[in-house]
Design an enzyme around this catalytic site. Structure first.
Site, PDB file in Angstrom:
ATOM      1  N   ARG A 125      -3.531  -9.962   5.386  1.00 47.30           N
ATOM      2  CA  ARG A 125      -3.917 -10.090   3.969  1.00 47.30           C
ATOM      3  C   ARG A 125      -2.735  -9.611   3.116  1.00 47.30           C
ATOM      4  NH1 ARG A 125      -5.977  -6.944  -0.217  1.00 47.30           N
ATOM      5  NH2 ARG A 125      -7.590  -7.934  -1.477  1.00 47.30           N
TER       6      ARG A 125
ATOM      7  N   LYS B 173       0.821  -1.221   0.000  1.00 46.14           N
ATOM      8  CA  LYS B 173       0.000   0.000   0.000  1.00 46.14           C
ATOM      9  C   LYS B 173       0.849   1.264   0.000  1.00 46.14           C
ATOM     10  CE  LYS B 173      -4.366  -2.020   0.810  1.00 46.14           C
ATOM     11  NZ  LYS B 173      -5.301  -2.529   1.794  1.00 46.14           N
TER      12      LYS B 173
HETATM   13  N1  HH2 Z   1      -7.378  -4.069   0.517  1.00 46.50           N
HETATM   14  C1  HH2 Z   1      -7.684  -4.170  -0.790  1.00 46.50           C
HETATM   15  C2  HH2 Z   1      -8.789  -4.911  -1.210  1.00 46.50           C
HETATM   16  N2  HH2 Z   1      -9.554  -5.574  -0.332  1.00 46.50           N
HETATM   17  N3  HH2 Z   1     -10.015  -6.193   1.891  1.00 46.50           N
HETATM   18  C3  HH2 Z   1      -9.738  -6.116   3.189  1.00 46.50           C
HETATM   19  N4  HH2 Z   1     -10.509  -6.766   4.083  1.00 46.50           N
HETATM   20  N5  HH2 Z   1      -8.683  -5.381   3.668  1.00 46.50           N
HETATM   21  C4  HH2 Z   1      -7.861  -4.687   2.825  1.00 46.50           C
HETATM   22  O1  HH2 Z   1      -6.916  -4.022   3.306  1.00 46.50           O
HETATM   23  C5  HH2 Z   1      -8.146  -4.742   1.421  1.00 46.50           C
HETATM   24  C6  HH2 Z   1      -9.257  -5.516   0.992  1.00 46.50           C
HETATM   25  C7  HH2 Z   1      -6.825  -3.479  -1.782  1.00 46.50           C
HETATM   26  O2  HH2 Z   1      -5.839  -4.360  -2.288  1.00 46.50           O
HETATM   27  P1  HH2 Z   1      -5.994  -5.110  -3.671  1.00 46.50           P
HETATM   28  O3  HH2 Z   1      -7.090  -6.103  -3.601  1.00 46.50           O
HETATM   29  O4  HH2 Z   1      -4.689  -5.663  -4.115  1.00 46.50           O
HETATM   30  O5  HH2 Z   1      -6.308  -3.940  -4.672  1.00 46.50           O
HETATM   31  P2  HH2 Z   1      -7.587  -3.599  -5.527  1.00 46.50           P
HETATM   32  O6  HH2 Z   1      -8.684  -3.285  -4.564  1.00 46.50           O
HETATM   33  O7  HH2 Z   1      -7.144  -2.415  -6.329  1.00 46.50           O
HETATM   34  O8  HH2 Z   1      -7.934  -4.808  -6.359  1.00 46.50           O
END
Ligand code: HH2
Length: 309
Positions: free
Chosen positions: A289, A255
């Site tokens: 995560r 992040k």
């Molecule tokens: N962060 C992201 C997505 N989902 N869910 C939870 N519970 N906690 C988090 O910190 C979280 C999440 C963002 O990461 P990523 O899935 O890699 O990115 P994107 O939302 O752009 O697909």
């Protein structure tokens, strides 16, 4: 090392844990955690009973995720990635088909499109044998994913966006990850109080819907509606959220706050992600995560082994 035993820290405790495993055949976790197609309320409880930090591996079947958008949109590549995450030691696979774009700029995705992205991947990922969580803010998509064998709902709006989400989760008896979120960052607010107030609202919604408390995980939502400083505060003061007496999840992986400390692109933030996750576990996180499962598992084990020396 399959089935081997070593040590990991869980909120300061040291407990034996299994080693990374192959994605095929019975794994150590399968013997203690029901198969991913298992919708029983105990999936979460059984994972937590392992008594060590639980590692959730991220699989984004999206064209636009902030760190790996487009890499896993091909179903064959996505499934190979899912297998790799399981072999690296993921306890949960978190599959999402709509970028939440913590930093804005996400293209909203219609539920049909979200399901079309998930369809060639989800049930085969479930068949790998670790519980799958569905990362969605849409109750329709969550319902469909639970039908396909997903075991946990991951709602980055903490039951506060889609009014059908809480009733669905209650009906299905699914564990749910309630993540803090805001429409925009406000540097003037006390972020820990804001997170706590948000969780109070989510827990009231959950209670009204009939979601048992033992199926809820709280997540401060690193990077979501927060300045980089507030994201760091949320990790550094995570222990304040222990007052809710619910398991805490932290997802700091790649992040942007990391780049404010050491300028870096998302793919170059492994060191910062691991530092954040080790500190999060020290402050009480039960679930981490991450996109980088193998390195995270190694870091958690080494930290715990040193702690035990
Ligand atoms: N962060 C992201 C997505 N989902 N869910 C939870 N519970 N906690 C988090 O910190 C979280 C999440 C963002 O990461 P990523 O899935 O890699 O990115 P994107 O939302 O752009 O697909």
């Amino acid at each position: 090392m399959q089935g081997g035993v070593c040590f990991a820290a869980a909120g300061g405790r040291l407990t034996p844990v299994r080693s990374p495993r192959k994605a095929t055949g019975m794994s150590a976790v399968q013997s203690s955690v029901s198969a991913a197609s298992d919708h029983t309320p105990h999936v979460l409880a059984r994972l937590l009973a392992l008594g060590r930090p639980i590692v959730m591996g991220v699989l984004n079947v999206t064209p636009d995720s902030f760190s790996d958008g487009g890499r896993f949109i091909d179903p064959g590549v996505a499934l190979a990635r899912a297998r790799e995450l399981v072999e690296a030691g993921a306890d949960i696979l978190d599959i999402g088909a709509e970028s939440t774009r913590p930093y804005g700029g996400a293209t909203p995705v219609a539920r049909e499109e979200e399901m079309a992205r998930l369809k060639p991947v989800l049930s085969q990922a479930v068949a790998l044998g670790v519980p799958v969580s569905i990362d969605t803010i849409k109750a329709d998509v969550a319902a469909w994913a639970l039908d396909q064998g997903a075991a946990i709902v991951n709602d980055v709006w903490g039951l506060q966006r889609d009014p059908e989400m809480a009733p669905l989760v209650a009906r299905r008896g699914a564990p749910v990850i309630v993540m803090h979120n805001r429409d925009g960052a406000d540097p003037a607010i006390d972020i820990m109080s804001d997170i706590a107030a948000f969780f109070e609202r989510s827990l009231a919604i959950a209670e009204r819907a009939g979601i048992p408390r033992d199926r809820i995980v709280l997540d401060p939502g690193i990077g979501f509606g927060k300045t980089p400083e507030q994201s760091m505060t949320a990790i550094g003061h995570l222990d304040r959220l222990k007052a809710f007496k619910l398991p805490l999840l932290v997802g700091a992986s790649r992040k942007r706050f990391i780049a404010t400390v050491t300028p870096s692109e998302p793919q170059q933030r492994l060191g910062g992600s691991i530092a954040a996750h080790l500190l999060a576990v020290q402050k009480g996180a039960a679930i981490i995560r991450t996109h980088d499962v193998a390195d995270t598992v190694q870091a958690l084990r080494v930290a715990a082994a040193i702690g035990a020396a």
